[in-house]
Motif scaffolding. Structure first.
Motif, PDB file in Angstrom:
ATOM      1  N   CYS A  26       0.834  -1.211   0.000  1.00 37.25           N
ATOM      2  CA  CYS A  26       0.000   0.000   0.000  1.00 37.25           C
ATOM      3  C   CYS A  26       0.865   1.256   0.000  1.00 37.25           C
ATOM      4  CB  CYS A  26      -0.888   0.040   1.238  1.00 37.25           C
ATOM      5  SG  CYS A  26      -2.002  -1.346   1.353  1.00 37.25           S
ATOM      6  N   ARG A  27       0.449   2.211  -0.787  1.00 42.93           N
ATOM      7  CA  ARG A  27       1.143   3.490  -0.792  1.00 42.93           C
ATOM      8  C   ARG A  27       0.204   4.636  -0.422  1.00 42.93           C
ATOM      9  NH1 ARG A  27       5.375   5.696  -5.229  1.00 42.93           N
ATOM     10  NH2 ARG A  27       6.138   7.386  -3.939  1.00 42.93           N
ATOM     11  N   LYS A  28      -1.061   4.511  -0.812  1.00 38.24           N
ATOM     12  CA  LYS A  28      -2.026   5.572  -0.521  1.00 38.24           C
ATOM     13  C   LYS A  28      -2.152   5.725   1.011  1.00 38.24           C
ATOM     14  CE  LYS A  28      -5.609   6.079  -3.389  1.00 38.24           C
ATOM     15  NZ  LYS A  28      -6.910   5.768  -4.043  1.00 38.24           N
ATOM     16  N   TYR A  29      -2.179   6.930   1.478  1.00 37.60           N
ATOM     17  CA  TYR A  29      -2.273   7.230   2.908  1.00 37.60           C
ATOM     18  C   TYR A  29      -1.044   6.780   3.692  1.00 37.60           C
ATOM     19  CZ  TYR A  29      -7.187   8.658   2.521  1.00 37.60           C
ATOM     20  OH  TYR A  29      -8.344   9.305   2.202  1.00 37.60           O
ATOM     21  N   GLU A  30       0.060   6.499   2.980  1.00 38.10           N
ATOM     22  CA  GLU A  30       1.318   6.191   3.674  1.00 38.10           C
ATOM     23  C   GLU A  30       2.207   7.428   3.607  1.00 38.10           C
ATOM     24  OE1 GLU A  30       1.962   3.089   5.166  1.00 38.10           O
ATOM     25  OE2 GLU A  30      -0.129   2.725   4.660  1.00 38.10           O
TER      26      GLU A  30
END
Lengths: 1020, 522
Positions: free
Chosen positions: B374-378
């Motif tokens: 996951c990259r979104k919201y990271e």
């Protein structure tokens, strides 16, 4: 506190002034001196015996060599009394010189004086249920905590402990009578105290346990869970004596749980991964470059060590007729047996002073304690699952203890290579600094004035203050997957609690012919204050000095504080009526007001009465000579309880329910927790009947008691629907009702045959518990693997019944549906509605869990055997219980078949070629829930322990006399927890838990250690 | 003589008794009683602020609501060792351990309780009328939002509308899903009438002026539209979405990625978002419980969803969604920029990741090198080395303008306005440089268009908690072909069983609220 008590202290000061005005000094008229010497049966001098002229107010005390001088004249009757001896009377003849008095060792305890609330009573005059503890036996248990000392010693008192140094000990009298704290009230030298473990057990002179309502009623609001009255050592008139007691020993965990080694672990975990359709973790895969073959850590070996226990005390006592004193200093030190700096040490001072001048008696007590306890299993952000005992077992063998490449230097599991979340308990114990320090002062002063003959006014003042500090520092560390701390965390809590108590009592003794009536009336007022302040800091740079001054970043610091207060005002009254030592009657009344209730519910009224019939003293009956005493007694009474948090009858605004707008905190206020404004007193009604029998001049005594106790309006947090939106999802209210009943038997036999003496002290009791009401919708309360519901016991074990394992797909489709992922080798859980073979029926928690056994033993017992031969003594103490079941949470953890390490039993897991087994297939994720609460982990909790064996040698007086230094000298060796007879697979069937709704759940309590020690008792 | 002695004694005895009696009145020095609150406008404002706070709790947007919304769908998988997470994806949660879903259930009701306190008490406060309206409007909005989550995730739930006066009021009976939606709609309607379009407006002149993050009229309209859409009331939904668009205050951010970082919070595309902050509040993680001043206001989403070696990797995207992003290139022939904003992967040419690159981080381990995270919201764009401090300050965007546009488009398809639908789909595509296919889409059948909307929504909202809601409301779980397709895309669907589209009602509610029934299949 000072300010709040000032009004009181003004009143007290005035009362004291009055006391001194009333003081008068008695002057004895001179008579001619009579001299003599007091000796025991063996001709040894008896020091400290009291010699009184009967009918006159003249008395003296024998000196070290047994000699005494008293002003008396011919015809006077001398009465000689001394502890442990029968009292003796002799009329002075015409030649009152060089009287040779020989005292007989006491066998009868009938004339022993028993301390009850606000007074004493002769044992033969007791109407209520009061157990006198054999303190000599009890003290053979090496512990810092008086509660642990009582384990197995008294019928009706149950104790559960652990081997954690300074760890909590759970003590209950006659079962559960409240859903909060079931610990009895401890009264030390007339002062009710909490946390009695602060005080040294060496200082204890006597212990009495008040078990029923009529005995405890005088302590009213605080006695519903029973009362334990402790009297500490007092000085005796005579020369100064110095006593020195010391022991030191080693402690080890008596048992090792067989766990799998590296290869076995890798086999099980790889199978679990393959069963879940996963690849094998690189560390366990021989074909991977990351395969671990060089590490094979035995965590029990690495994390356990030999602990040390030592205790030393020195006491000075002495005094005269006018005033006497006892001062003792103690030191206790116990290091843990799990690797780490954790330990418990304690320094204690106890001093008692008392005296008498004319019509005024007075006394004072100063006790001071300083203790330090290092805590295990303490991390802030990283749960140590099941505590450090369970985590020590589940730690994987492919993990090294030390790893210089990781921050902190301890080994850790790798998320990619090992895939296991595995706590390194050695690292956690050593890196995390968590301790609790306590400083406690207990001050007490009392004065008693005999206003006119037999009318006494007594003022008792006490102040008990505890200052504590709870400190935690957790540096940055890297112990692998999940145990990665990239900020230090420091927390320091400083707090204090104090209790001020003022008691006014007036007593009057009326004696008319054969009627003897004792009146007692009084008023007591107690004020409790507590407060704390907690500072926390967390940031990315470790602190060189663990102080808040060292924290440069202001944003890294936070602070919070809390304070509260409660008050208790009580009026009490008691009448003891005794007709000719044959008919005895006690009536108690108490009215208590507590600040914990709203003005409408503030007061509770509690009364008790008891009667006894001394059959053996009856004239019209002639009992066989063998019967030296026979008493029937019975009583009924009501007690109140308000042992719960302050301010609970109102709802409050939480002013820190904050939110954020524009990155700025916005204050939020709301009611977070709902409250019940109609909270009122809990009450407990006890009925008690008993028979006391003494045979052969009290060599054999036997007591049998039956009690039935109903506690109602129990204040508890009843679960409320989540949809109320309150946190916690409970309401503190008067909800529950519980009944306890049981039989208690106590037998003592003591005798002497030549140089051989023996003393047997046995007790046994039963306990039945039944929940009558739970409040609200009477919904059951679920604990860890337990359920509490109406008509059954508190905390009964609860879960699924198993029916073996699924062997093939047909087996699964021919059985009630469990989950979509259920596969051969998974556990079959029984459907409880006859649909166990109906695949269209899905088993659910709501419908298919059943009771799996009682967590409360059917029978508890204890047996002390003391043997003496010449100067040798030998004693054994056995204790145990039977008929209970334990939910072995540790076994559940080590039979999970996941990434953690396993019990060797797991090696026999199901495979298509190993089908004759009850161990399910291991599978990561456990989709079938094989590890759920079920009878797989329920075991018998019955055990018998050789709790103590001791051999001692006392150097003969004749030898000691030549030293001119030692008055007494005894050496002993002792072993504790030497043998446990039990089928239990965990470490120890005697484990600590919440004692209530999850009382049968062993989550991994520190096992009680086996102790070997040597001791020394010296008198100077 | 004796008489005097007695009298003095009696005097002191009684004197101390009387003075002590008063001492039984002890006032809590730590907090104000509820009875003395709710007197001023400031009290009212603090009351409604507290109603927002449960959004930050563990069961809500701090961690578990994103898990509960995301992990079940075909774009997300979980191999978490924590079964409270991994069993979500596999539809295998039991009812004996309420971790996660039970916390969410509980914390939404904590929010509702706080809204009800505002709605019960604020109307009687003498205060500025417009501020009062805004406060009541926010309370209605938040209650609607909490009910929305409850009905959406748990189905048949109790609908308490006032604070309990006595303990008898604790037992609000379970309602139907249908009545639950009615209540959601009623609350949002009330909110629309009371809320301002923006807190920057001049007529917003209370202490709330300029406070971004408060609920607005647009937020209430968008959520009312969403509630209608979930109930297939397309024309009503369409009207609300149109109204949001017509407010004229929202637009798409030129850079898609700006919707998921700390840098561009409360931007022009954001209609409602949960406000996290690294700086406000204390340093402790405020998971749940009785709020304390020491609680921080951070999210634990980033560490939980975080890539291996940077976070716990409890949640990962699936390869099927990864592949779907590659189906269509941008006008410039590049990969859809939404892929790079959503997923960490071994991008040819190298991809920066925290203080390193994907290749450097995983080069030594083929399994991870070929994995996706996951990259979104990271916080992976270089401002942090990893997520292991548990703390993320990125606001969670609950309602984006692009969602309104695509929901509006969906309504137009259902209402047979294909051209209008195509226009709005393309509007969202154009922002990420995808080719203009408006004309082509206009020729689609309703069924083709539904599939296109499914594809567009998946790529636009991956890891934003919408996909499973879409799957369910489109009836795919009941459609054998679609279900088979989902199983192919995400093997976690293999253990799906009918009924599992709802979470279990926590056992605590069933045990303690008589008459409450468990959802089927649990």
């Amino acid at each position: 506190m000072k300010k709040r008590l000032s009004g009181l202290s003004k009143a007290c000061r005035c009362l004291l002034v009055i006391l001194f005005i009333f003081m008068e000094t008695g002057v004895a008229s001179a008579q001619s001196p009579v001299t003599g010497v007091v000796r025991d049966q063996n001709g040894k001098p008896v020091a400290g015996a009291t010699i009184t002229l009967k009918g006159k107010k003249i008395s003296t005390v024998s000196a070290e060599d047994g000699t005494f001088t008293i002003a008396a004249s011919a015809g006077d009757l001398l009465q000689i009394t001394s502890v442990n001896f029968e009292s003796y009377e002799e009329r002075i003849g015409s030649n009152g010189r060089n009287l040779r008095i020989s005292l007989n060792n006491k066998t009868s305890t009938l004339n022993d004086v028993v301390v009850v609330g606000y007074g004493t009573v002769k044992k033969s005059d007791l109407t209520g249920s009061v157990a006198v503890v054999n303190v000599n036996d009890a003290k053979k248990t090496a512990t810092y905590d008086v509660a642990k000392m009582l384990q197995g010693q008294v019928a009706g008192v149950s104790v559960q402990g652990s081997g954690e140094p300074g760890g909590y000990v759970q003590i209950k009298i006659r079962g559960i009578s409240t859903f909060g704290n079931n610990s009895p009230l401890f009264v030390i030298d007339g002062v009710p105290v909490d946390a009695p473990f602060d005080f040294s057990t060496d200082d204890i002179e006597s212990i009495q346990v008040l078990k029923d309502a009529s005995a405890g009623a005088i302590y009213g609001s605080r006695a519903a869970t029973g009362v334990i009255i402790i009297t500490t050592k007092k000085g005796k008139a005579g020369q100064m004596r110095i006593n020195f007691n010391s022991y030191a020993g080693m402690q080890k965990v008596p048992k090792t749980i067989p766990m799998t080694n590296r290869e076995q672990y890798q086999k099980i975990t790889s199978a679990a991964e393959q069963n879940a359709g996963l690849t094998i973790a690189p560390a366990n895969d021989p074909s991977s470059p990351s395969f671990v073959s060089g590490v094979n850590t035995d965590w029990q070996h690495e994390a356990l060590k030999t602990g040390l226990i030592q205790n030393h005390s020195v006491g000075l006592s002495g005094g005269s007729d006018i005033v006497n004193y006892n001062v003792s200093l103690g030191y206790f030190d116990q290091t843990g047996y799990q690797v780490g700096p954790q330990k418990y040490d304690r320094y204690t001072l106890n001093s008692n002073l008392q005296g008498k001048k004319g019509r005024l008696s007075f006394g004072a007590k100063v006790a001071y304690t300083q203790s330090h306890k290092g805590n295990y299993a303490a991390t802030n952000g990283h749960a140590v699952f099941g505590g450090t005992v369970t985590s020590m077992l589940t730690a994987i063998p492919t993990l090294p203890v030390y790893d210089p490449n990781r921050l902190g230097g301890y080994g850790g599991s790798d998320q990619v290579i090992n895939r296991a979340i595995s706590a390194n308990v050695v690292g956690i114990n050593k890196l995390v600094n968590d301790y609790s320090n306590r400083n406690r002062a207990l001050l007490n002063a009392w004065g008693e004035l005999e206003i006119v003959k037999n009318l006494k006014y007594r003022l008792n003042l006490s102040y008990d203050r505890t200052d504590y500090k709870n400190f935690h520092y957790e540096p940055k560390f890297d112990m692998g997957y999940y145990y990665l701390n990239d900020k230090y965390y420091m927390s320091e809590q400083l707090g204090r609690a104090n209790t001020g108590l003022i008691e006014n009592t007036l007593s009057y003794l009326l004696q008319i012919g054969k009627h003897k009536i004792d009146f007692l009336g009084g008023m007591t007022y107690q004020e409790d204050h507590s407060e704390y302040i907690t500072g926390t800091a967390t940031d990315t740079t470790d602190l060189l000095f663990q102080t808040f001054g060292a924290v440069a970043n202001a944003n890294a610091k936070g602070v919070t504080s809390y304070q509260d207060a409660s008050t208790l005002l009580s009026y009490l009254g008691r009448v003891n009526y005794n007709y000719d030592d044959r008919y005895l009657l006690t009536i108690n009344y108490r009215r208590d007001g507590s600040s914990r209730f709203s003005p409408f519910q503030r007061y509770g009224n509690f009364e008790g009465f008891a009667a006894a019939w001394n059959v053996a003293n009856e004239h019209f009956m002639h009992l066989p000579d063998a019967i030296s005493s026979l008493k029937l007694r019975g009583g009924y009474g009501e007690l109140g309880n308000q042992n719960f948090a302050n301010y609970r009858f109102q709802s409050y605004m939480n002013n820190t329910s904050n939110y954020v707008f524009n990155e700025v905190l916005a204050t939020g206020s709301t009611v977070v927790s709902v409250a019940d404004p109609s909270l009122k007193w809990e009450s407990t009604n006890t009925t008690n009947v008993a028979v006391d029998l003494g045979l052969f001049n009290e060599k054999l005594t036997f007591t049998a008691e039956y009690f039935n106790r109903v506690s109602k309006d129990i204040i508890t947090d009843i679960p409320i629907p989540y949809s109320v939106g309150s946190f916690p999802q409970t309401l503190t209210t008067n909800a529950a009702s519980v009944k306890n009943s049981g039989m208690e038997f106590t037998l003592t036999y003591r005798n002497k045959a030549g140089a051989f003496s023996y003393n047997i002290n046995a007790n046994a009791y039963t306990l039945k518990n039944k929940v009558l009401k739970l409040g609200g919708a009477n919904n059951p309360i679920y604990g860890a693997g337990s359920k509490t519901e109406i008509g059954r016991e508190v905390g009964e074990l609860y879960g699924y019944q198993t029916e073996g394992l699924f062997q093939n797909a047909a087996d699964i489709s021919g059985h009630a549906f469990q989950t979509a992922s259920t596969a051969p080798g998974d556990v079959k859980f029984k459907a409880q509605n006859g649909k166990e073979n109906d695949n269209t029926y899905a088993i659910t928690d709501a419908n298919d869990r059943v009771y799996l056994g009682s967590a409360i033993p059917k029978l508890y017992y204890g047996l002390n055997v003391d043997l003496g031969y010449h100067n040798f003594d030998l004693s054994f103490f056995f204790q145990g219980n039977s008929g209970s079941k334990i939910f072995n949470g540790v076994y559940q953890a080590v039979m999970a078949g996941q990434y953690g390490n396993s019990h060797v039993d797991e090696l026999n897991y199901w495979t298509p070629s190993n089908t004759n087994t009850l161990i399910p297939r291991p599978v990561i994720g456990d989709p079938n829930g094989n590890g759920r609460f079920s009878d797989r982990f329920v075991e018998s909790g019955s055990y018998a322990k050789l709790q103590n064996a001791q051999v001692g040698y006392t150097i003969p007086a004749s030898v000691l006399e030549r030293t001119h230094v030692f008055k007494s000298f005894r050496l002993y060796i002792s072993g504790q927890n030497l043998l446990t007879i039990s089928k239990y697979k965990g470490y120890d069937p005697d484990f600590i838990n919440d004692g209530l709704f999850s009382r049968g759940f062993d989550y991994g309590s520190f096992p009680n250690p086996r102790t070997l020690m040597v001791g020394l008792q010296v008198g100077l | 003589m004796l008489n005097i002695k007695y009298r003095i004694l009696l005097f002191f005895f009684c004197g101390s008794v009387i003075s002590c009696n008063k001492k039984l009145e002890q006032v809590n020095p730590n907090a104000q009683t509820a009875a003395s609150f709710w007197k001023t406008g400031q009290d009212a404002l603090e009351g409604v602020n507290a109603a927002y706070a449960p959004l930050l709790l563990d069961g809500a947007y701090m961690r578990f609501t994103p898990i509960l919304l995301d992990v079940r769908a075909d774009d997300v998988r979980s191999n978490s060792p924590w079964t409270a997470i991994s069993q979500v994806g596999r539809f295998t949660l039991g009812t004996s351990i309420p971790d996660g879903y039970g916390w969410a259930f509980d914390e939404y009701y904590e929010g509702i309780s706080r809204c009800n306190q505002v709605l019960d008490n604020v109307p009687d406060i003498e205060m500025d009328a417009s501020l009062k309206n805004r406060i009541l409007g926010q309370a209605y909005f938040l209650r609607g939002l909490y009910f929305f989550h409850l009905v959406d995730l748990f189905g048949n739930v109790a609908l308490p509308l006032t604070s309990p006066k006595t303990t008898a009021d604790f037992f609000v009976s379970q309602s139907t899903e249908e009545n639950g939606w009615k209540q959601v709609m009623a609350d949002f309607k009330q909110a629309i009438d009371l809320l301002p379009v923006s807190y920057n407006d001049n007529d917003v002149n209370g202490a709330d002026h300029g406070q971004l993050g408060r609920a607005t009229k647009g937020a209430a309209m968008a959520y009312l539209g969403k509630a209608y859409l979930f109930n297939k009331m397309f024309s009503e939904a369409s009207a609300q979405f149109k109204a949001v668009i017509d407010l004229g205050v929202y637009d798409l951010m030129p850079n898609y990625k700006d919707n998921f970082t700390e840098a561009h919070e409360n931007n022009v595309e954001s209609i409602f978002e949960v406000q996290f902050s690294l700086t406000a509040g204390g340093t402790d993680l405020g998971w749940q419980g009785i709020p304390s001043s020491t609680w921080g206001k951070t999210s634990a989403r980033a560490i939980t969803f975080g890539a291996r070696g940077f976070g716990w990797t409890d949640v990962q995207p699936t390869f099927s969604v990864f592949n779907e992003y590659q189906q269509e290139k941008t006008i410039g022939g590049e990969v859809d920029p939404r892929l790079d904003a959503t997923i960490f992967y071994n991008k040819p040419g190298g991809e920066p990741m925290y203080h390193t690159t994907f290749l450097n981080a995983y080069g030594g381990n083929p399994a991870d090198l070929n994995d996706i995270f996951c990259r979104k919201y990271e916080n992976g764009d270089g401002n942090k080395g990893d997520e292991y401090d548990w703390k993320s300050g990125i606001n969670e965007r609950l309602m984006r303008y692009s969602d309104v546009l695509l929901m509006y488009a969906e309504c137009q398809n259902e209402l047979d306005n294909r051209a209008e639908c195509a226009k709005f789909i393309q509007k969202v595509r154009t922002r990420v440089n995808l080719p203009d296919r408006e004309a082509e889409f206009s020729t689609f059948t309703q069924e083709q268009m539904r599939d296109q909307i499914g594809h567009e929504r998946l790529l636009e909202f991956c890891l934003e908690g919408h996909r499973f809601d879409d799957i369910r409301r489109w009836g795919w779980l009941q459609d054998p072909a679609k279900l088979a397709w989902l199983k192919q895309r995400d093997e976690e669907f293999n253990s799906y069983a009918p009924g599992k589209e709802l979470y279990p009602i926590p056992q605590g509610e069933i045990d303690n609220n008589p008459g409450t029934k468990q959802n089927p299949s649990y």
